[in-house]
Write a protein that holds these residues in place. Structure first.
Motif, mmCIF file in Angstrom:
data_model
loop_
_atom_site.group_PDB
_atom_site.id
_atom_site.type_symbol
_atom_site.label_atom_id
_atom_site.label_comp_id
_atom_site.label_asym_id
_atom_site.label_seq_id
_atom_site.Cartn_x
_atom_site.Cartn_y
_atom_site.Cartn_z
ATOM 1 N N ILE A 19 8.456 13.281 -0.680
ATOM 2 C CA ILE A 19 7.714 12.372 -1.550
ATOM 3 C C ILE A 19 6.536 13.137 -2.126
ATOM 4 O O ILE A 19 5.837 13.867 -1.412
ATOM 5 C CB ILE A 19 7.215 11.144 -0.760
ATOM 6 C CG1 ILE A 19 8.395 10.396 -0.148
ATOM 7 C CG2 ILE A 19 6.393 10.220 -1.651
ATOM 8 C CD1 ILE A 19 7.986 9.293 0.811
ATOM 9 N N SER A 20 6.319 12.979 -3.440
ATOM 10 C CA SER A 20 5.251 13.754 -4.083
ATOM 11 C C SER A 20 4.628 12.948 -5.213
ATOM 12 O O SER A 20 5.136 11.895 -5.604
ATOM 13 C CB SER A 20 5.815 15.075 -4.633
ATOM 14 O OG SER A 20 6.784 14.821 -5.645
ATOM 15 N N GLY A 21 3.532 13.469 -5.752
ATOM 16 C CA GLY A 21 2.887 12.871 -6.909
ATOM 17 C C GLY A 21 1.761 11.928 -6.539
ATOM 18 O O GLY A 21 1.758 11.308 -5.476
ATOM 19 N N ASP A 22 0.779 11.841 -7.455
ATOM 20 C CA ASP A 22 -0.311 10.898 -7.276
ATOM 21 C C ASP A 22 0.151 9.511 -7.714
ATOM 22 O O ASP A 22 1.130 9.369 -8.439
ATOM 23 C CB ASP A 22 -1.524 11.325 -8.111
ATOM 24 C CG ASP A 22 -2.094 12.657 -7.648
ATOM 25 O OD1 ASP A 22 -2.052 12.910 -6.426
ATOM 26 O OD2 ASP A 22 -2.570 13.429 -8.502
ATOM 27 N N TRP A 23 -0.592 8.500 -7.290
ATOM 28 C CA TRP A 23 -0.253 7.130 -7.672
ATOM 29 C C TRP A 23 -1.536 6.399 -8.040
ATOM 30 O O TRP A 23 -2.265 5.915 -7.190
ATOM 31 C CB TRP A 23 0.477 6.414 -6.536
ATOM 32 C CG TRP A 23 0.860 5.006 -6.892
ATOM 33 C CD1 TRP A 23 0.414 3.845 -6.308
ATOM 34 C CD2 TRP A 23 1.756 4.596 -7.936
ATOM 35 N NE1 TRP A 23 0.974 2.747 -6.916
ATOM 36 C CE2 TRP A 23 1.811 3.178 -7.924
ATOM 37 C CE3 TRP A 23 2.514 5.285 -8.882
ATOM 38 C CZ2 TRP A 23 2.594 2.451 -8.821
ATOM 39 C CZ3 TRP A 23 3.303 4.559 -9.770
ATOM 40 C CH2 TRP A 23 3.337 3.151 -9.737
ATOM 41 N N ASP A 24 -1.822 6.346 -9.340
ATOM 42 C CA ASP A 24 -3.034 5.698 -9.821
ATOM 43 C C ASP A 24 -2.746 5.022 -11.160
ATOM 44 O O ASP A 24 -3.296 5.395 -12.192
ATOM 45 C CB ASP A 24 -4.159 6.730 -9.969
ATOM 46 C CG ASP A 24 -5.506 6.071 -10.206
ATOM 47 O OD1 ASP A 24 -5.639 4.857 -9.932
ATOM 48 O OD2 ASP A 24 -6.435 6.773 -10.671
ATOM 49 N N PRO A 25 -1.849 4.004 -11.164
ATOM 50 C CA PRO A 25 -1.431 3.368 -12.413
ATOM 51 C C PRO A 25 -2.374 2.243 -12.838
ATOM 52 O O PRO A 25 -3.294 1.863 -12.106
ATOM 53 C CB PRO A 25 -0.059 2.807 -12.055
ATOM 54 C CG PRO A 25 -0.231 2.411 -10.618
ATOM 55 C CD PRO A 25 -1.159 3.435 -10.002
ATOM 56 N N MET A 26 -2.107 1.693 -14.011
ATOM 57 C CA MET A 26 -2.896 0.587 -14.531
ATOM 58 C C MET A 26 -2.687 -0.684 -13.715
ATOM 59 O O MET A 26 -3.640 -1.380 -13.350
ATOM 60 C CB MET A 26 -2.523 0.319 -15.991
ATOM 61 C CG MET A 26 -3.240 -0.871 -16.605
ATOM 62 S SD MET A 26 -2.725 -1.220 -18.297
ATOM 63 C CE MET A 26 -1.118 -2.001 -18.009
ATOM 64 N N GLY A 27 -1.427 -1.007 -13.436
ATOM 65 C CA GLY A 27 -1.112 -2.243 -12.745
ATOM 66 C C GLY A 27 -0.021 -2.050 -11.716
ATOM 67 O O GLY A 27 0.542 -0.965 -11.585
ATOM 68 N N MET A 28 0.292 -3.112 -10.981
ATOM 69 C CA MET A 28 1.284 -3.071 -9.898
ATOM 70 C C MET A 28 1.013 -1.892 -8.960
ATOM 71 O O MET A 28 1.923 -1.182 -8.520
ATOM 72 C CB MET A 28 2.700 -2.998 -10.460
ATOM 73 C CG MET A 28 3.184 -4.291 -11.077
ATOM 74 S SD MET A 28 3.263 -5.615 -9.837
ATOM 75 C CE MET A 28 3.796 -7.001 -10.822
ATOM 76 N N ARG A 29 -0.254 -1.750 -8.626
ATOM 77 C CA ARG A 29 -0.681 -0.569 -7.873
ATOM 78 C C ARG A 29 -0.191 -0.586 -6.427
ATOM 79 O O ARG A 29 0.019 0.461 -5.813
ATOM 80 C CB ARG A 29 -2.211 -0.475 -7.933
ATOM 81 C CG ARG A 29 -2.714 -0.171 -9.342
ATOM 82 C CD ARG A 29 -4.222 -0.399 -9.498
ATOM 83 N NE ARG A 29 -5.014 0.384 -8.588
ATOM 84 C CZ ARG A 29 -5.331 1.677 -8.762
ATOM 85 N NH1 ARG A 29 -4.881 2.332 -9.835
ATOM 86 N NH2 ARG A 29 -6.076 2.310 -7.885
ATOM 87 N N GLY A 30 0.011 -1.775 -5.872
ATOM 88 C CA GLY A 30 0.471 -1.874 -4.495
ATOM 89 C C GLY A 30 1.931 -1.530 -4.295
ATOM 90 O O GLY A 30 2.400 -1.490 -3.147
ATOM 91 N N THR A 31 2.668 -1.262 -5.378
ATOM 92 C CA THR A 31 4.074 -0.877 -5.219
ATOM 93 C C THR A 31 4.223 0.545 -4.700
ATOM 94 O O THR A 31 5.259 0.902 -4.149
ATOM 95 C CB THR A 31 4.839 -0.991 -6.548
ATOM 96 O OG1 THR A 31 4.266 -0.090 -7.506
ATOM 97 C CG2 THR A 31 4.794 -2.413 -7.081
ATOM 98 N N VAL A 32 3.186 1.377 -4.885
ATOM 99 C CA VAL A 32 3.186 2.785 -4.451
ATOM 100 C C VAL A 32 4.514 3.455 -4.848
ATOM 101 O O VAL A 32 5.336 3.815 -4.009
ATOM 102 C CB VAL A 32 2.907 2.929 -2.943
ATOM 103 C CG1 VAL A 32 2.683 4.402 -2.579
ATOM 104 C CG2 VAL A 32 1.701 2.106 -2.535
#
Length: 421
Positions: A228-241
């Motif tokens: 698993i890789s990559g950052d996770w900092d989106p506009m919305g639905m952030r809890g989906t990871v």
């Protein structure tokens, strides 16, 4: 699939996100449980998952305890036996209180619904049916007995997730199983799931991959070669990871197949409603934006000064406009889920597209109107409207049925009959 009508229809003490309709006893029971979970637990936690962009593990503990991970597992396998329309109703109710929880729960539920009630309507040979029955018993057992959580990564950044090209992730047959190679993006539940139900293309050793050779295979999270890789900092639905998954010579056994060879492609052709299951989350969000607006204008938001703003005609008109759009969305949605079935008619299929587009675009329209109507104070992060706006904006972007692709399908399938060019 026609929803059975109940013999009695006692009223609920709340109006479900799908509206008032004749619910079966099981539907009333599940809707009540979902509403209580959302109201008493999920709603208060939603801001945390959004703020931290963290997975809602606590919500999943509650879902597991309530039996909701096995919602669509057939009763013969120890599940609750919910059918397609029942799931869609319950998902909308959960989406009303936490969009990220509802959206990720959908990925898990589809792993059981596609292999359960939907698979029962897909043509198979006797040999394929026996193979599928044996393998889904394994997967259902993991969920029922161990509380296992399944993800369903689709996207790769290509046309494959829209059904217009083969998946780039491949599976090559080897002794005793499959060797998986490739990459998935927007992989919801990354790091939280116990198994990743991936869609990939069978590698037959030639240079002509074919979408008809799509395989649906479960990859255990503990598999060597899975990362698993990559950052996770989106506009919305952030809890989906929804981070990236990579597969490097990942070996899985034959038993990990969620469907026999060639059956997923048949399923996609047979059951278009299988791609409508993202919509209830957004119907729930639309309800949440409307509910908040009414409470805010009445001065009934907990923790806020009891200032009433309902006396202004502009506010009253805006609420009326929101309700009109919400009722239209609910009507199309409930019509679509109650008539969902294998091999739908042309009208049923076009109505399904219309329902999807209406919900995915309408949810953000209602959230936008809510913010405009409630005013600048509603943009503060201690209130839920700005999160509902951000979360609702994501729906129309989601494959395989983005808003643009749905409009394209509707226009083409209206003007061209099968076989016409």
């Amino acid at each position: 699939m026609n929803m059975p009508l109940p013999t009695t229809t006692p009223t609920l003490d709340f109006t479900p996100a799908v509206g008032d309709m004749p619910f079966t006893p099981l539907q009333r029971e599940l809707l009540t449980a979902a509403h209580r979970l959302g109201r008493d637990k999920f709603a208060a936690r939603a801001a945390q998952w959004d703020r931290e962009a963290s997975f809602p593990f606590a919500n999943y503990d509650d879902l597991r305890e309530a039996g909701f991970l096995k919602l669509c597992v057939p009763t013969a396998h120890g599940g609750l036996g919910a059918d397609y329309p029942t799931y869609m109703m319950v998902a909308a109710e959960i989406g009303r209180f936490c969009g990220a929880t509802a959206l990720t729960w959908n990925m898990h539920i589809c792993s059981t619904m596609w292999t359960g009630v939907l698979a029962d309507g897909i043509p198979m040979t006797d040999e394929q049916r026996a193979e599928h029955a044996a393998r889904r018993e394994l997967h259902f057992g993991r969920i029922v007995n161990d509380g296992a959580l399944y993800a369903q990564p689709f996207s790769e950044g290509t046309a494959a997730a829209a059904g217009r090209a083969p998946f780039g992730t491949s599976a090559k047959k080897v002794d005793g199983g499959w060797l998986i190679n490739g990459r998935k993006i927007w992989a919801s539940l990354s790091g939280a799931a116990d198994y990743y139900g991936i869609l990939c293309t069978e590698d037959k050793g030639d240079d002509h991959p074919d979408a008809r050779d799509t395989l649906y295979i479960s990859v255990p999270a503990s598999s060597a070669g899975l990362s698993i890789s990559g950052d996770w900092d989106p506009m919305g639905m952030r809890g989906t990871v929804s981070r990236n998954l990579s597969f490097k010579d990942v070996f899985v056994t034959d038993a990990e197949q969620l469907m026999p060879r060639g059956i997923y492609f048949k399923g996609a052709q047979t059951w278009p409603a299988m791609f409508f299951t993202l919509a209830p989350t957004y119907l729930g969000l639309a309800n949440a934006a409307y509910d908040f607006t009414v409470k805010y204008l009445r001065g009934e938001v907990e923790g806020e000064p009891p200032v009433q703003r309902r006396q202004y005609p502009t506010k009253q008109i805006a609420v009326a406009q929101m309700r009109i759009q919400l009722e239209a969305m609910k009507s199309l949605f409930t019509r679509a889920i109650t008539e969902a079935q294998p091999n739908p008619s042309k009208d049923q299929k076009l109505r399904l597209y219309a329902a999807h587009h209406s919900v995915m675009e309408g949810a953000n329209d209602i959230a936008r109107l809510a913010i405009r109507t409630c005013g600048g104070q509603s943009m503060m992060k201690h209130l839920p409207l700005e999160r509902l706006y951000r979360d609702s904006r994501c729906g129309a972007l989601m494959l395989p049925w983005t808003a643009e692709l749905v409009v394209d399908r509707m226009g083409r399938e209206t003007l061209y009959e099968p076989g016409e060019e």
